[in-house]
Design a protein around this motif. Structure first.
Motif, short mmCIF file in Angstrom:
data_model
loop_
_atom_site.label_atom_id
_atom_site.label_comp_id
_atom_site.label_asym_id
_atom_site.label_seq_id
_atom_site.Cartn_x
_atom_site.Cartn_y
_atom_site.Cartn_z
N PHE A 1 0.83 -1.21 0.00
CA PHE A 1 0.00 0.00 0.00
C PHE A 1 0.86 1.25 0.00
O PHE A 1 0.57 2.22 -0.72
N LEU A 2 1.92 1.27 0.78
CA LEU A 2 2.80 2.44 0.84
C LEU A 2 3.51 2.66 -0.50
O LEU A 2 3.66 3.80 -0.94
N VAL A 3 3.93 1.58 -1.16
CA VAL A 3 4.58 1.72 -2.47
C VAL A 3 3.59 2.28 -3.49
O VAL A 3 3.92 3.19 -4.25
N ARG A 4 2.35 1.73 -3.51
CA ARG A 4 1.33 2.24 -4.44
C ARG A 4 1.02 3.71 -4.16
O ARG A 4 0.88 4.51 -5.08
N THR A 5 0.92 4.05 -2.89
CA THR A 5 0.62 5.43 -2.52
C THR A 5 1.75 6.37 -2.94
O THR A 5 1.50 7.47 -3.44
N ARG A 6 2.98 5.93 -2.77
CA ARG A 6 4.12 6.76 -3.17
C ARG A 6 4.11 6.97 -4.69
O ARG A 6 4.32 8.08 -5.17
N GLU A 7 3.84 5.90 -5.45
CA GLU A 7 3.79 6.03 -6.91
C GLU A 7 2.65 6.95 -7.34
O GLU A 7 2.83 7.81 -8.20
N ARG A 8 1.48 6.78 -6.75
CA ARG A 8 0.34 7.63 -7.09
C ARG A 8 0.61 9.08 -6.70
O ARG A 8 0.22 10.00 -7.41
N GLY A 9 1.25 9.28 -5.57
CA GLY A 9 1.59 10.64 -5.15
C GLY A 9 2.56 11.29 -6.11
O GLY A 9 2.42 12.46 -6.47
N TYR A 10 3.56 10.52 -6.56
CA TYR A 10 4.53 11.04 -7.52
C TYR A 10 3.84 11.40 -8.83
O TYR A 10 4.07 12.47 -9.39
N GLU A 11 2.95 10.51 -9.30
CA GLU A 11 2.21 10.79 -10.53
C GLU A 11 1.32 12.02 -10.37
O GLU A 11 1.20 12.84 -11.29
N ALA A 12 0.69 12.16 -9.22
CA ALA A 12 -0.18 13.32 -8.97
C ALA A 12 0.63 14.61 -8.96
O ALA A 12 0.20 15.62 -9.52
N VAL A 13 1.80 14.58 -8.35
CA VAL A 13 2.65 15.78 -8.33
C VAL A 13 3.08 16.14 -9.75
O VAL A 13 3.07 17.32 -10.13
N LEU A 14 3.45 15.13 -10.54
CA LEU A 14 3.83 15.41 -11.93
C LEU A 14 2.66 15.98 -12.72
O LEU A 14 2.81 16.95 -13.47
N ARG A 15 1.48 15.40 -12.55
CA ARG A 15 0.29 15.87 -13.27
C ARG A 15 -0.05 17.30 -12.88
O ARG A 15 -0.29 18.15 -13.74
N VAL A 16 -0.05 17.59 -11.59
CA VAL A 16 -0.36 18.94 -11.12
C VAL A 16 0.73 19.91 -11.56
O VAL A 16 0.44 21.05 -11.96
N GLY A 17 1.98 19.49 -11.51
CA GLY A 17 3.08 20.34 -11.95
C GLY A 17 2.98 20.68 -13.43
O GLY A 17 3.17 21.84 -13.83
#
Length: 127
Positions: A71-87
């Motif tokens: 769960f932590l790995v998935r959350t980290r990946e989704r968070g990274y993708e979200a930051v890239l998308r928002v950026g």
């Protein structure tokens, strides 16, 4: 370690108590029992938090360790993708705003230059 065990057990108690408080707060001496329980958790003589942590919390966490890590790995990946998308979206908005501002200011500059007559431009020094 003792305080870590206490705060984990206390946080779990507070999370469950938030929901169960509505159902059982009308029992007689509910708040007194709750206070006694917190004192039992805190007391160095009874070591209630340590007992509950070692008997219930730690075995549950040990059984679910792989699920928690996944769960932590998935959350980290989704968070990274979200930051890239928002950026990217933010950079696109900033670039669009900059282009629009440049276009508007260029139009204003062109209009300003058109207001000068050729006679006015000839009268300017060559420097």
């Amino acid at each position: 370690v003792r305080w870590m065990m206490y705060w984990i057990v206390f946080a779990l108690f507070m999370a469950t108590e938030t929901f169960t408080d509505l159902l059982i707060s009308w029992f007689p001496f509910y708040y007194e029992v709750k206070m006694a329980f917190v004192i039992w958790l805190l007391s160095p003589y009874t070591r209630g938090a340590s007992l509950l942590y070692r008997r219930f919390v730690h075995p549950t966490l040990a059984r679910k360790e792989k699920d928690i890590d996944a769960f932590l790995v998935r959350t980290r990946e989704r968070g990274y993708e979200a930051v890239l998308r928002v950026g990217k979206r933010g950079l696109n908005l900033a670039a669009t705003a900059a282009v629009q501002a440049a276009t508007k200011s260029q139009g204003a500059l062109a209009g300003r230059l058109r207001s000068f007559s050729m006679q006015d431009l000839r009268s300017l020094p060559d420097q």
